[in-house]
Scaffold this motif. Structure first.
Motif, short mmCIF file in Angstrom:
data_model
loop_
_atom_site.label_atom_id
_atom_site.label_comp_id
_atom_site.label_asym_id
_atom_site.label_seq_id
_atom_site.Cartn_x
_atom_site.Cartn_y
_atom_site.Cartn_z
N GLU A 132 0.83 -1.21 0.00
CA GLU A 132 0.00 0.00 0.00
C GLU A 132 0.86 1.27 0.00
O GLU A 132 0.56 2.25 -0.67
N LYS B 233 -6.72 2.83 -2.69
CA LYS B 233 -7.35 3.09 -1.40
C LYS B 233 -7.56 1.79 -0.63
O LYS B 233 -8.02 0.79 -1.20
N ARG B 234 -7.25 1.82 0.66
CA ARG B 234 -7.53 0.67 1.54
C ARG B 234 -9.03 0.71 1.88
O ARG B 234 -9.53 1.70 2.39
N VAL C 71 -6.73 -3.55 -0.71
CA VAL C 71 -6.46 -2.22 -1.28
C VAL C 71 -6.88 -2.29 -2.74
O VAL C 71 -6.49 -3.22 -3.46
N LEU D 284 -8.92 2.64 -7.54
CA LEU D 284 -10.17 3.39 -7.68
C LEU D 284 -10.60 3.55 -9.13
O LEU D 284 -11.79 3.74 -9.41
N LYS E 265 -13.70 2.04 7.09
CA LYS E 265 -13.08 2.57 5.88
C LYS E 265 -14.09 3.20 4.93
O LYS E 265 -13.70 3.84 3.94
N ASP F 29 -13.99 7.21 4.20
CA ASP F 29 -12.79 7.57 3.45
C ASP F 29 -12.86 7.08 2.01
O ASP F 29 -12.44 7.77 1.07
N PHE F 30 -13.41 5.87 1.83
CA PHE F 30 -13.53 5.29 0.50
C PHE F 30 -14.48 6.12 -0.36
O PHE F 30 -14.16 6.46 -1.51
N ALA G 123 -12.89 9.34 -1.33
CA ALA G 123 -11.85 9.13 -2.35
C ALA G 123 -12.45 8.93 -3.73
O ALA G 123 -11.93 9.44 -4.72
N ASN H 220 -11.77 11.34 -6.81
CA ASN H 220 -11.09 10.74 -7.95
C ASN H 220 -11.86 10.96 -9.25
O ASN H 220 -11.30 10.90 -10.33
#
Length: 250
Positions: free
Chosen positions: A192, A201-202, A208, A211, A238, A241-242, A245, A249
């Protein structure tokens, strides 16, 4: 005995490393010379042809990376000894090379030496060091290739070929977009750290993901679907945060 060379502009650092090797690895190393610059190191390497070079990065006149430009063929392994910035450390990791942060810890030193001894007899030094120089010259978010250590040696993979990575105890499986899987002899945490932050992304303690290959996310089932049809779990911790992201993205 392993014929080795130490290149470091700090005399105290040279002596400390030599004494540590003598104390914890008696009769294993023959330190043929200790050098305090890249230029003297180049001369010593050509004279003694060591198997292993302990190389400092930050030195006054030339940094350690410049040493490799003096050799058409690299037939020695390198363990970097450094307190250098994070970008350089990332480039070293991506190139499947070993490094030791100063002050050097004897356990880290033992691990690096063990990896050196367990390496395949076929030398990968030339390719790894060429890749290091390539990685040092690219933007941190757009690394073209990463050298992932494997049981046989290492495998070069473009980061955009990685679909996702899965933890397998102390190893890691890399699933590629061509549906092939590569077993890497590093933890998921290590992998990672060397992947581009903008694209990976984790999402779970075991996964991981890239994206760029996300198709949809099911908030009810807490599952993300990738372009190959696989569905992977997203942990509660998670999830926020995911989602952030994904939105950033795209």
């Amino acid at each position: 005995m392993i014929k080795a060379l130490i290149i470091d502009d700090e005399i105290n650092a040279q002596s400390l490393l030599e004494k540590t090797l003598e104390k914890y690895f008696p009769n294993k190393f023959n330190i043929v010379e200790k050098c305090n610059s890249v230029d003297s190191g180049v001369l010593a390497i050509k004279k003694y042809e060591p198997e292993l070079v302990f190389l400092d990065i930050q030195m006054p006149e030339k940094n350690g990376f410049e040493l490799f430009r003096y050799f058409e063929v690299i037939n020695f392994e390198v363990i970097f000894t450094t307190a250098y910035n994070q970008f350089a450390i990332k480039a070293i990791k991506r190139s499947a090379l070993d490094y030791l942060l100063k002050p050097i810890n004897k356990l880290d030193l033992a691990d690096a030496i063990k990896r050196f001894e367990n390496r395949n007899k076929q030398s990968f030094a030339q390719k790894k060091l060429a890749l290091l120089l390539e990685n040092l010259n690219v933007n941190d978010q757009n690394v073209s290739k990463i050298a992932f250590p494997t049981v046989e040696g290492f495998e070069l993979i473009h980061s955009n070929q990685v679909l996702y990575c899965k933890a397998e105890n102390n190893y890691c499986c890399i699933k590629k977009i061509d549906d092939l899987t590569v077993l890497v002899t590093k933890t998921l945490k290590h992998v990672e750290e060397i992947l581009p932050l903008a694209s990976f992304k984790r999402i779970h303690k075991s996964y991981v993901i890239n994206l760029n290959y996300v198709v949809r996310y099911n908030k009810v089932n807490k599952e993300v679907e990738l372009t190959n049809g696989e569905k992977l779990p997203v942990s509660f911790r998670k999830e926020e945060d995911f989602i952030n992201a994904i939105l950033q993205n795209h």
